[in-house]
Structures are given as C-alpha cells and as structure tokens.
Design a protein around this motif. Structure first.
Motif, PDB file in Angstrom:
ATOM      1  N   PRO A  34      -2.194  -5.598  -3.444  1.00  0.00           N
ATOM      2  CA  PRO A  34      -1.501  -5.216  -4.679  1.00  0.00           C
ATOM      3  C   PRO A  34      -1.153  -6.414  -5.551  1.00  0.00           C
ATOM      4  O   PRO A  34      -1.031  -6.291  -6.767  1.00  0.00           O
ATOM      5  CB  PRO A  34      -0.239  -4.506  -4.197  1.00  0.00           C
ATOM      6  CG  PRO A  34      -0.160  -4.695  -2.744  1.00  0.00           C
ATOM      7  CD  PRO A  34      -1.454  -5.209  -2.238  1.00  0.00           C
ATOM      8  N   TYR A  35      -1.015  -7.592  -4.928  1.00  0.00           N
ATOM      9  CA  TYR A  35      -0.652  -8.781  -5.712  1.00  0.00           C
ATOM     10  C   TYR A  35      -1.741  -9.136  -6.723  1.00  0.00           C
ATOM     11  O   TYR A  35      -1.455  -9.680  -7.775  1.00  0.00           O
ATOM     12  CB  TYR A  35      -0.386  -9.969  -4.780  1.00  0.00           C
ATOM     13  CG  TYR A  35       0.860  -9.786  -3.965  1.00  0.00           C
ATOM     14  CD1 TYR A  35       2.124  -9.998  -4.523  1.00  0.00           C
ATOM     15  CD2 TYR A  35       0.799  -9.368  -2.645  1.00  0.00           C
ATOM     16  CE1 TYR A  35       3.283  -9.806  -3.781  1.00  0.00           C
ATOM     17  CE2 TYR A  35       1.939  -9.172  -1.890  1.00  0.00           C
ATOM     18  CZ  TYR A  35       3.187  -9.395  -2.461  1.00  0.00           C
ATOM     19  OH  TYR A  35       4.321  -9.198  -1.730  1.00  0.00           O
ATOM     20  N   GLU A  49       4.621  -3.815 -12.993  1.00  0.00           N
ATOM     21  CA  GLU A  49       4.782  -2.362 -12.897  1.00  0.00           C
ATOM     22  C   GLU A  49       3.771  -1.627 -13.774  1.00  0.00           C
ATOM     23  O   GLU A  49       3.408  -0.497 -13.502  1.00  0.00           O
ATOM     24  CB  GLU A  49       6.194  -1.935 -13.305  1.00  0.00           C
ATOM     25  CG  GLU A  49       7.269  -2.265 -12.292  1.00  0.00           C
ATOM     26  CD  GLU A  49       7.685  -3.723 -12.344  1.00  0.00           C
ATOM     27  OE1 GLU A  49       7.194  -4.460 -13.223  1.00  0.00           O
ATOM     28  OE2 GLU A  49       8.483  -4.129 -11.481  1.00  0.00           O
ATOM     29  N   LEU A  52       0.915  -1.417 -11.277  1.00  0.00           N
ATOM     30  CA  LEU A  52       1.139  -1.049  -9.870  1.00  0.00           C
ATOM     31  C   LEU A  52       1.377   0.444  -9.668  1.00  0.00           C
ATOM     32  O   LEU A  52       1.111   0.980  -8.602  1.00  0.00           O
ATOM     33  CB  LEU A  52       2.321  -1.839  -9.289  1.00  0.00           C
ATOM     34  CG  LEU A  52       2.071  -3.333  -9.119  1.00  0.00           C
ATOM     35  CD1 LEU A  52       3.304  -4.021  -8.556  1.00  0.00           C
ATOM     36  CD2 LEU A  52       0.878  -3.606  -8.214  1.00  0.00           C
ATOM     37  N   ASP A  53       1.890   1.103 -10.695  1.00  0.00           N
ATOM     38  CA  ASP A  53       2.136   2.547 -10.551  1.00  0.00           C
ATOM     39  C   ASP A  53       0.910   3.376 -10.906  1.00  0.00           C
ATOM     40  O   ASP A  53       0.932   4.603 -10.766  1.00  0.00           O
ATOM     41  CB  ASP A  53       3.318   2.970 -11.433  1.00  0.00           C
ATOM     42  CG  ASP A  53       4.635   2.457 -10.881  1.00  0.00           C
ATOM     43  OD1 ASP A  53       4.701   2.253  -9.656  1.00  0.00           O
ATOM     44  OD2 ASP A  53       5.570   2.234 -11.665  1.00  0.00           O
ATOM     45  N   VAL A  55      -2.277   2.348  -9.864  1.00  0.00           N
ATOM     46  CA  VAL A  55      -3.326   2.086  -8.876  1.00  0.00           C
ATOM     47  C   VAL A  55      -2.892   2.718  -7.555  1.00  0.00           C
ATOM     48  O   VAL A  55      -1.771   2.493  -7.103  1.00  0.00           O
ATOM     49  CB  VAL A  55      -3.533   0.563  -8.694  1.00  0.00           C
ATOM     50  CG1 VAL A  55      -4.565   0.294  -7.609  1.00  0.00           C
ATOM     51  CG2 VAL A  55      -3.959  -0.060  -9.998  1.00  0.00           C
TER      52      VAL A  55
END
Lengths: 234, 767
Positions: A34-35, A49, A52-53, A55
C-alpha cells in the motif's frame, strides 16, 4: 515475482490509477504494497487517502484460493458496465509451488485462465503480471497465450534496470519501456473494455517501431506503444 | 482369547487393516491387526459426486456408503455429503489425485489424512496410551483405555533402547562406512569391516530386540549408507520388527524449505515398522525436550511417535484440531479455498501489522521490573474466541476486534479456540507440578514436568503462526490479523495502567514490558499485575526484578535502540540475555563461552557503578583468552563456526567466509543442501589466496591452523558487548600484536556505542 520488480509494477500502477475510480488487485505473490500507492499520491501532491480508499486487494496463498478468488470474487461489484480495473499480481507465483503435482497446477491454471478469458469477454478490464516461466513446462501455455493476445504486462529486469515488457506474440518481440517514463502508459497496454472475441484474439498483433528483445539486446524506443491486436488505438 | 495390559506403541496401515504394536507390561511386544478403512466425504454437484462414486467403486478404490449429513466448518450448519470407505489406504493418495483431476467440481473432505491419524481419531486412541486389549490369533478384539490423554501424571512404557553410531562419509555421492557401533546398557559392539557390519548389526538387533534405535544423523547419513551397502552387497538387511512389504528406496536427499525467514533442511525419513528409529538431528521435539516432550506431543496429537518426531511442531497442533473436527463431524476440506475478503489499501495498512514494540531506552537501568503476559497469543485466541470460522462470520455484526473492527462470532465457540484451551490449562498444571517437584528436591520429576510443559509451550508458540500459515487446515489471514490487533491493544492498555500507577515503561516487546519506578515496594508489583490482568482479561506474571539491565543500541546505527538486544542480572544473580553473541548459533563455542564468563562475572555487580568497577578484571580475562588464541591453546573444535546454508553449496558465488566454505564443500563432493549446517574454521582470513581463508571442519587435518587474528576480533566483538555499559571498547579492527598482549582501550559514552567504521573490515573476515 521479484519483490523489487513488483514494486516497480506497483509504482507504475499507482501512478496510472491516481485518477481512476477504483482498482482491484488480486495478489498471488504477496507483493501488494500500500505504501507504493501512498507514495505515488504524495509525489503528485495528493494525500495518501486519495488513493488508499480506492484500491482494494485480496491475497491468495494457495492456487485453490486464487481459483476461488477468480471464480467467486471477480468481477468486483457484480460486473457492472464500465467496472473497475482488476490487476492480477504475480499470477504465476503460486503455480510454481513444486510440492503440488504439476498436473494439478496445470489444471487449476487452465481453469483460472478460462475464467479470465470469460471475464474479459464480458468487459472486465484486466491487467496481469507474471514472470517468464521455464520454457520446458507446458502447463504455462494458457497463461502465455493469454499474455500474447491480450498484451499482458510483465515485470522483469534487464541489465539491472526495471522494465515493463508487453508481450506481443508470447515470445520475445514487442516493446520494452522504462517504467518511470512508461508507468503512466500501463493502461494503454490493457485491452479496451470492449475487447474483441476469440476471433480477434487469434489475430497476430501489430507492432510499430519495436525492437525484439533478445536479438542484440536492444530496447525499443520508450515511446513505442504497441497497438492492440485488433488495430484499435491502445 | 487373551488379555494383555500395556501401551499402544506403534501403528501403521497395511492391506486394509491397521497393524498395532503393543508394549505389554510384562515386556512382551505384541503385534495385532485391526481391519480399518478410513472414511472420506464428497460434496459438490450431486451428478458429479454420483459419477465419482461410481468410478471409485468401479476401480475398487473405495466403497460408497451413501449420503449422510455432516457439519460445514465455515457456517456450522449441516450439509449433505457422500460417505466412502477407502479400501486400499496405501494407494489412496495416488487414487485421490486421479479422481480429483477427473472430477474437478467434487469437493473432498477428510481426504488426505494419513490412515494412522484417521484410526486414532475414529477409535479414540493415541500412541503411548495405557490400555487393556483382548485379542485372538493376532487380531484385536477390543481395546479398553486405562488412561486419559489430558492426564498430567501418566506412566510411559519401559523401552529397550540402543544407540547406533557410524563413522564414514557420503563424499562424492559414494557412501562409505568405516565403523559401526551399537551401544546398549553400557555394552558396545563395534564393527570395522564392511562385510561384518550388516550381519553383525542384524544379529545384534535380533538378540537385543530393541524398541528404539537412537541415532544422530541416522536419517541423513547412517541409514542411507546401511541400506546402500545392503543393496550393493545383496544382504537382506532389515532393521524393522515387521519386514516391509516393499524394498526400501535409498534416499540421500531431503527437502529444503523456508520457515520464519530461514531456510531449513529436512533429511529424508527412515522410519521403521514396529520399532522406532529416532534421529536427534532430524527431530526438533527430541532435540529440545527429549523423550518426555516427544511422548507428550505424540499423545496429545494422536500421531505415531516416529512421525511427530520428524514433523514440525505445527503438525501436532494441527492434528489436535483435526481430531476435534473429526469427532464432531465437521468436514475438513482437502484443498484450502476460502479466499481473503476484499479490503482497501488503507484497511490493509491498519490490519496487516504485527505486535506492538516500544523501542527501549538504551543504557544501563537499575531496579527494572519485567512483566510477561502468560501465553499471550494462545490466550487471546482462546479467551476472545479467535478462530478462522468465527472472524467476520456471516451471522453477527459487532466490530469487536480493536483497531480493525472485525466481527467475532457470538453464537459459536471457534474450533481453534476450543482446541487451545486444554493445552493452555495442561501447561499451567505442569508448571505447578514442576514447582512442586523443585520444592521437594525431586530432580527427575522436575525434569519430566519441565520437558512436558516445554513441549506444550512450543505447540502454543506456533499456534499463532499456524493461524496465518497458508497450508494450515484451520488458518485464515483475518484471524491472524485479529490476534495481532488484540495484542497491540493489550500492550497499550498495559502502558496506561502502569503509568496511572506511577511506573515508567522503558521498553515493551509484543507480550512483555520492562518498567521502573523510583523507590517502589515489591508488594506493588503484585497489585499492578492484578490490575493489568483485570484490565486486559489476560494473565500476566512477574518474570523478575533486575539489579541492573542494559539495553544495547544497534551495531550499525549506534544511536538507534534495538528491541531484542539486552542483558541484565536479576536480584538472585541469574542473568538474562537476548540478541547478543552468545545466543547466536553462528559464533564459535569458544567465543560464546568467553562472553558467558564475562556476563556471569558482571552479574555479581550490584549496580551500574559496580559493573564499571569490574572492568579491569574483565579486561584481564579477555587478555588471557587472546593469549590462548594467539599461542594456539584454544581447542580447535571450539573454534568451529557453524552456519546454516541459505542455498545449496554450489550456488554460492561471493568471497565471504561462508561462501568460500560452501564452495569447498561443493568441491569436496559433500552432499549438503540448503538449510543444512556448514562447519568451518577461519584459517587465514586476509589471505590473497581465497581458498586458504577458511577450512571446512570435515577437511581439517593436523596442518590446519586457526587464524588467531580473526578469532581475536570475534572475541573482542563479544567482549565489547559486555563492556558497553561500562563505557569501554576494545579495538576490533587493528591487527592484534603478535608477541605482547595488550588491549587497546577507548573510553566512550554508552549511548554512542561502537564506531561503524570499526566494523567494516571485521564484517569481511567474520562469519
């Protein structure tokens, strides 16, 4: 899939999908990071964010789990029209597990590929990454054929540099791009949402300005974008 | 009909029956057979299942028994399944693969469990069970247990044990045996001539009729060589009590596998029939906890002793869970298919994390209290009902797991949680018995209970890893994540409770905390422990109170603390150390012993000032060891460096000591594999001729000389760790003086540690 190479793919994916609606990753090699997505967003001055929300990931740790994901969880959101892109990361990884019989691995891989072809026919946009498998093992054939006609993106290394290689005919032609420059073009290697049927898929791909890999080791120009099998713009 | 009382000793499948060996109380060894056909279940589309049943029957692989109802593991609800009886258990694995390929839509349950395990589950028996059997003409008529596998005080059979040793080599792929020795109750028999070895050993086994043949390297070397010798000389060598139906295949290659970040090697198996062959080098359980630990696990897991001896401890915990599922009629899927649910990248960031660590405050601290949660992870799984089928179950919605909000089922008690509870309780009982034995001065009982509780500890240690292990039957990544999330929450709560009581937390590492409070009274610790236990719902215990404790910094980055590098002395003078040289497996015994001597001396210091006052004495000791190394007085065998190979010897390409030694091994034709141990001596660490820098221990001869400079650098490195709290560092880079013994001494601050530049040259020369 080697971890560093997979990071390169993920970095490319992240940049390519910054402005996409959603990305669904099926991680078959435990390489999803995720990084990489957070970093890509920050490099463009966006918050982590932001991406990240949007994927999503599911990790498979056995070939049977992978088969279950492909058969039961794809396409995500029930295959709605113009649905999200699905990235299969390290499709080959679990099938290299030698404690399982080759016949069993081959059978499951064939089932997985059959399902992927079916998904593609119904409009799911797919991106598949895998490492070049050993040539003597025949059960990889369905995966290589899929890659050959659909323009699958493969991560690998050449002379110490990370590259994204799109297969044109399943062997060694097509194009190679440096990822940092070509990452944004990853989407361009995806089959369009309205990919052609089996007939189209058997047509040989058209290459423009490409240099075969392995014949002198030269790379094609970074801007050489392969056109899809049916001649549509990528 | 006869009746015999004794212990179930061994069992294996043969020709549609189970062969059972009993060790009778009167010393007789009894072989009985019991007809047994393992039961397997099929599910999936009815037409596929019916077609598969017909095919199974037509080929004679299994006898269909009809449709029945069993419990689905994930939902807990009944579901229809077709039952079959496996007719030829020895050939079932191949038949199963064939049928599974032909009928891919059929789901198989309980299908790949070894028949011995199925027999134990179905008949509710277990190895080393005390029982009374009725039998006639070699057939078992009835078996009545006289013992409970959860009992803590049970008798084990008196076994006849022989020790078998051999000297020889597998060099160049051509096995050679120079001598063979059999020891039994103080008597030894040795054979030096190859033609005498097999005959002599066979005769001795016939006369002594041992129950157990103990070896060190029997799987990797001795038995392969013996069987190869028998094959070459056409000698009918049979070390079994019950001759095998097929001739044994001689295998010298095992398998290398990856576990917890390390490559491990498992030698091929040479298990015997009706008699045990136990190889200390190929048995984690035996090497750690001896026969008592091995018996304990075999009984609980219901696995034959030779099998559990050669398997990872996770197999034991898995078998306990399988047995429970079997007896409750829960279908155990052959293939693990349950996928992970979609989660966003943000959710993954939150959930895919381990235990919580508070970095230690480096330096020397006095009067430090260490509190440890008792079996934290197993207790979380057991008390909070964390099990694959209870996490995010379809029936409840409660977001009970802290941080990540997973649901835990409120209607069902999880299989894994239920399986763990009695193990945790049994270990507590053993620890109490051990303490009682210590008070009574009963050393044998103390050793017995210690081994048994330690074996259970290993089971509990690996149960958490198994929850996330991809091949574990009852593993699921979400359950694994839930346990970690709970553990982080518990450490956070613990910190809050400690600080509310005026304690300062120096360090926390997943399941233990180190705390200090100026002028605390000992009674306060008991109160604090009770409060923590009440606040977290987990038991916590006092590990000890340190007189002084040194948290060491990183070697590479001296201003950075490292969680698992510390040593200290408890009030009673015992020392505890983690992550330093004497805990490492790749340091020579001589250096590790030297560091331990320094630590033991340092443990005499009452506080940090006392430790500093000891420095001259410690340095004198170091100087003496340096002299021994320089003058060749250190025993060669104590200078051997042992390292685990991370790849096959031929695959090494670098010029480090391990690479050079690995290549020597490959060139010498040693049959080593990734995960096996490589032993070598540093002979001339800086030599331009790289082949002279190290010498493989097996190739060492009278001309082999250790390199004193290389070993002195290792010694100084180990000494510097102990001297660090006193602010003293010995130079690890300069070549040591050849004639005069002096130690370069540099004052430095405990917080700055070693200079990184000092390490570079050493890294090239050291292991």
């Amino acid at each position: 899939m080697p971890r560093r190479a997979s990071s390169a793919v993920l970095g490319g994916l992240a940049r390519a999908f910054l402005h996409e609606r959603e990305l669904y990753c099926v991680d078959g090699a435990n390489v999803f990071d995720p990084y990489a997505f957070g970093q890509a967003a920050r490099m463009r001055g966006l918050s982590g964010e932001h991406i990240l929300d949007r994927v999503f990931v599911t990790r498979a740790f056995t070939i049977h789990q992978l088969q279950a994901v492909v058969e039961e969880m794809l396409p995500p959101r029930g295959g709605e029209a113009d649905g999200p892109v699905v990235a299969m990361l390290g499709l080959d990884h679990l099938f290299r597990e030698e404690t399982l019989r080759a016949a069993e691995r081959g059978r499951v891989l064939a089932e997985v590929m059959k399902r992927l072809r079916g998904l593609e026919r119904t409009g799911t946009r797919l991106l598949v990454t895998y490492e070049r498998p050993p040539p003597r093992e025949r059960f990889w054939k369905p995966m290589l054929e899929f890659g050959a006609v659909r323009g699958t993106v493969r991560a690998g290394t050449a002379k110490g540099e990370f590259i994204i290689e799109g297969h044109g005919n399943g062997t060694d032609s097509s194009y190679i791009q440096h990822l940092p420059a070509g990452g944004d073009r990853l989407l361009e290697t995806l089959p369009p949402g309205t990919a052609g049927g089996a007939e189209d898929s058997l047509r040989p791909p058209v290459h423009e300005g490409t240099t075969p890999l392995g014949r002198g080791g030269e790379r094609g120009p970074p801007d050489s974008i392969r056109r899809d099998a049916d001649g549509d713009p990528p | 009909m006869s009746t015999t009382t004794g212990w179930l000793f061994d069992l294996y499948a043969r020709g549609g029956a189970m062969v059972l060996w009993f060790a009778a109380e009167d010393g007789e060894r009894l072989r009985l057979t019991d007809p047994f056909e393992p039961r397997v279940f099929l599910g999936g589309p009815a037409e596929d299942v019916e077609a598969c049943l017909r095919e199974l029957g037509r080929r004679g692989d299994a006898a269909p028994e009809g449709w029945t109802e069993r419990t689905d593991f994930w939902t807990g609800r009944p579901r229809p399944a077709a039952s079959i009886r496996v007719l030829r258990a020895e050939n079932w694995t191949r038949a199963l693969s064939r049928h599974a390929e032909r009928f891919p839509r059929v789901a198989w349950y309980n299908a790949d469990l070894p028949p011995e395990q199925c027999y134990c589950y179905e008949r509710d028996v277990y190895p080393l069970m005390s029982c009374r059997v009725e039998h006639e003409a070699g057939r078992l008529l009835s078996l009545t247990p006289e013992d409970d596998r959860w009992a803590v005080d049970y008798a084990t059979p008196p076994l006849r044990t022989v020790e078998l040793e051999g000297e020889g080599s597998l060099l160049g792929g051509r096995p050679r045996l120079r001598s063979l020795t059999l020891s039994h109750e103080g008597r030894t028999m040795t054979w030096d001539e190859p033609e005498e070895m097999l005959g002599g050993l066979q005769r001795a086994l016939g006369e002594l009729d041992p129950d157990v043949i103990l070896t060190s390297g029997g799987d990797s070397f001795l038995f392969p060589v013996l069987f190869a010798l028998a094959e070459r000389t056409k000698f009918p060598f049979c070390p079994d009590r019950d001759p095998p139906t097929r001739p044994r295949e001689v295998k010298t290659d095992g398998r290398s596998f990856f576990s917890y970040g390390r490559i491990l090697y498992q030698a091929p198996e040479y298990a015997l029939l009706g008699r045990w062959h136990l190889d200390r080098k190929n048995s984690f359980m035996l090497s750690h906890d001896g026969m008592e630990g091995l018996f304990e696990v075999a009984r609980l897991a219901r696995l034959p002793v030779q099998r559990i001896a050669r398997r990872s401890i996770g197999t034991g915990i898995s078998s306990i869970q399988l047995g429970m599922a079997w007896r409750e009629g829960i279908l155990v899927p052959w293939k693990k298919t349950a996928p992970e649910a979609w989660k966003s990248a943000r959710q993954l960031l939150q959930s895919d994390r381990g235990g919580l660590v508070y970095a230690p405050e480096t330096g020397v601290h006095e009067n430090v209290v260490e509190l440890d949660f008792v079996a934290m992870y197993p207790n979380i799984m057991s008390r909070f009902n964390v099990s694959p089928e209870t996490v995010n179950c379809p029936c409840c919605r409660n977001a009970r797991v802290p941080e990540i909000g997973y649901t835990i089922c409120e209607r069902r008690a999880g299989l894994v949680s239920r399986a763990l509870r009695p193990i945790i309780e049994k270990r507590v009982q053993y620890k109490a018995l051990r303490a009682e034995a210590a008070r009574a001065g009963d050393e044998r009982a103390h050793a017995r209970y210690h081994a048994r509780q330690d074996a259970l500890k290993w089971m509990l240690v690996c149960c958490f890893g198994y929850l996330g292990y991809r091949n574990a039957r009852f593993g699921r990544i979400e359950a694994h994540e839930a346990v970690s999330a709970w553990s982080r929450e518990i450490i956070l709560r613990t910190r809050e409770i400690c600080e509310a009581r005026g304690w300062h937390m120096l360090h926390a590492n997943v399941d233990c905390v180190w705390i200090v409070k100026p002028g605390f009274r000992d009674e306060e610790i008991a109160t604090l422990s009770e409060e923590i236990a009440a606040g977290t719902d987990l038991p916590i215990a006092l590990e000890g109170i340190y007189k002084w404790l040194a948290f060491l910094p990183s070697r590479q980055v001296p201003d950075r603390p490292v969680p698992t590098r510390y040593f200290g002395a408890f009030r009673d003078g015992t020392i505890k150390y983690r992550g330093i040289e004497c805990r490492r497996s790749d340091y020579p015994a001589y250096i590790k012993a030297a560091q331990l001597v320094l630590l033991e001396q340092a443990a005499g210091a009452a506080d940090a000032a006392g430790l500093r006052a000891m420095v001259p004495d410690l340095l004198r000791r170091v100087a003496e060891w340096e002299r021994q190394l320089r003058e060749g007085e250190a025993p060669m065998e104590e200078l051997v460096i042992r390292q685990s190979l991370s790849r096959d010897p031929g695959d090494y390409t670098g010029h480090g000591a391990q690479s050079l030694a690995a290549r020597q091994a490959a060139q010498a034709g040693l049959n080593l594999h990734a995960g096996e141990t490589l032993s070598y001596i540093l002979t001339s660490a800086g030599d331009h001729d790289r082949s002279r820098r190290v010498r493989l221990a097996r190739l060492a001869d009278a001309d082999t000389r250790p390199d004193p400079g290389a070993y002195i650098r290792l010694l100084r490195r180990a000494a510097n760790t102990v001297l660090w709290p006193a602010g003293v560092t010995l130079d690890e880079t300069d070549p040591p003086p050849r004639r005069k013994t002096t130690c370069a001494r540099k004052e430095h601050s405990p917080t700055t540690g070693h200079r990184a530049g000092q390490m570079d040259l050493f890294e090239q020369a050291g292991p």
